[in-house]
Design a protein around this motif. Sequence first.
Motif, PDB file in Angstrom:
ATOM      1  N   GLY A  79       0.824  -1.200   0.000  1.00  0.00           N
ATOM      2  CA  GLY A  79       0.000   0.000   0.000  1.00  0.00           C
ATOM      3  C   GLY A  79       0.857   1.249   0.000  1.00  0.00           C
ATOM      4  O   GLY A  79       2.009   1.233  -0.392  1.00  0.00           O
ATOM      5  N   GLY A  80       0.314   2.347   0.458  1.00  0.00           N
ATOM      6  CA  GLY A  80       1.035   3.607   0.493  1.00  0.00           C
ATOM      7  C   GLY A  80       1.324   4.113  -0.912  1.00  0.00           C
ATOM      8  O   GLY A  80       0.505   3.981  -1.815  1.00  0.00           O
ATOM      9  N   ILE A  81       2.495   4.672  -1.096  1.00  0.00           N
ATOM     10  CA  ILE A  81       2.812   5.290  -2.383  1.00  0.00           C
ATOM     11  C   ILE A  81       2.911   4.265  -3.512  1.00  0.00           C
ATOM     12  O   ILE A  81       2.486   4.526  -4.640  1.00  0.00           O
ATOM     13  CB  ILE A  81       4.077   6.177  -2.282  1.00  0.00           C
ATOM     14  N   LEU A  82       3.444   3.068  -3.216  1.00  0.00           N
ATOM     15  CA  LEU A  82       3.510   2.032  -4.254  1.00  0.00           C
ATOM     16  C   LEU A  82       2.117   1.626  -4.707  1.00  0.00           C
ATOM     17  O   LEU A  82       1.837   1.524  -5.907  1.00  0.00           O
ATOM     18  CB  LEU A  82       4.253   0.789  -3.754  1.00  0.00           C
ATOM     19  N   GLY A  83       1.238   1.389  -3.755  1.00  0.00           N
ATOM     20  CA  GLY A  83      -0.125   1.003  -4.092  1.00  0.00           C
ATOM     21  C   GLY A  83      -0.845   2.093  -4.855  1.00  0.00           C
ATOM     22  O   GLY A  83      -1.566   1.812  -5.818  1.00  0.00           O
ATOM     23  N   ALA A  84      -0.653   3.349  -4.438  1.00  0.00           N
ATOM     24  CA  ALA A  84      -1.305   4.462  -5.126  1.00  0.00           C
ATOM     25  C   ALA A  84      -0.833   4.559  -6.570  1.00  0.00           C
ATOM     26  O   ALA A  84      -1.633   4.778  -7.488  1.00  0.00           O
ATOM     27  CB  ALA A  84      -1.028   5.771  -4.380  1.00  0.00           C
TER      28      ALA A  84
END
Length: 201
Positions: free
Chosen positions: A109-114
């Motif tokens: 999740g976080g920036i990678l997921g976004a």
Amino acid sequence: MTTVTGLFDDYQDASDAVSELEAIGVPRDDISIVANNSDNWYRQDEISEAGEDAAAGAGLGALVGGAGGLLTGLGIMAIPGVGPVVAAGWLAATAVGAVGGAVVGGAAGGILGALTESGVSERDAHVYAEGVRRGGSLVTARVDDLLAGEAERILRGERSVNLDERRSAYESAGWTGFDPSAEPFDDIEAERDRVRRTTPL
């Protein structure tokens, strides 16, 4: 719609890119900026009213931008593995909403997921996230297919980072991928990293 992303070593270049995107007709609601703030270049007392609301946890709506354009809605937040960032827009809201270990498209999740949720390949998302962790600024835009070429010129031009070259530079130093549990670079580490990359061997 096409998602176009650019990584910039200099915040001013990223800011200029946001302004150029707005000038060619990309709606501010479709532009996002996430810029490293490890050296506190963006001070708390300079935050706009929208940014104050975001920093106080008043909601992610404040991150979408103010009446004067996307950059008037900047706010400070923390993203795991990236650290303190100055951010505005939909990607920032998605990154904050995705924290907590969620898995999106095979990426954390976080920036990678976004990024992967927005259509960026996981391989590229790792480099973009690492670039922000090391002091960079990321601009991402959702653009109409008719504006895609112009948006790519703005976000992948001479002022932005060449993603393949940056990936090679990271990998030659032993990097294998963005680790959201790693400590973010502070301003001294970010500067050392810049010097290492730009000093000829």
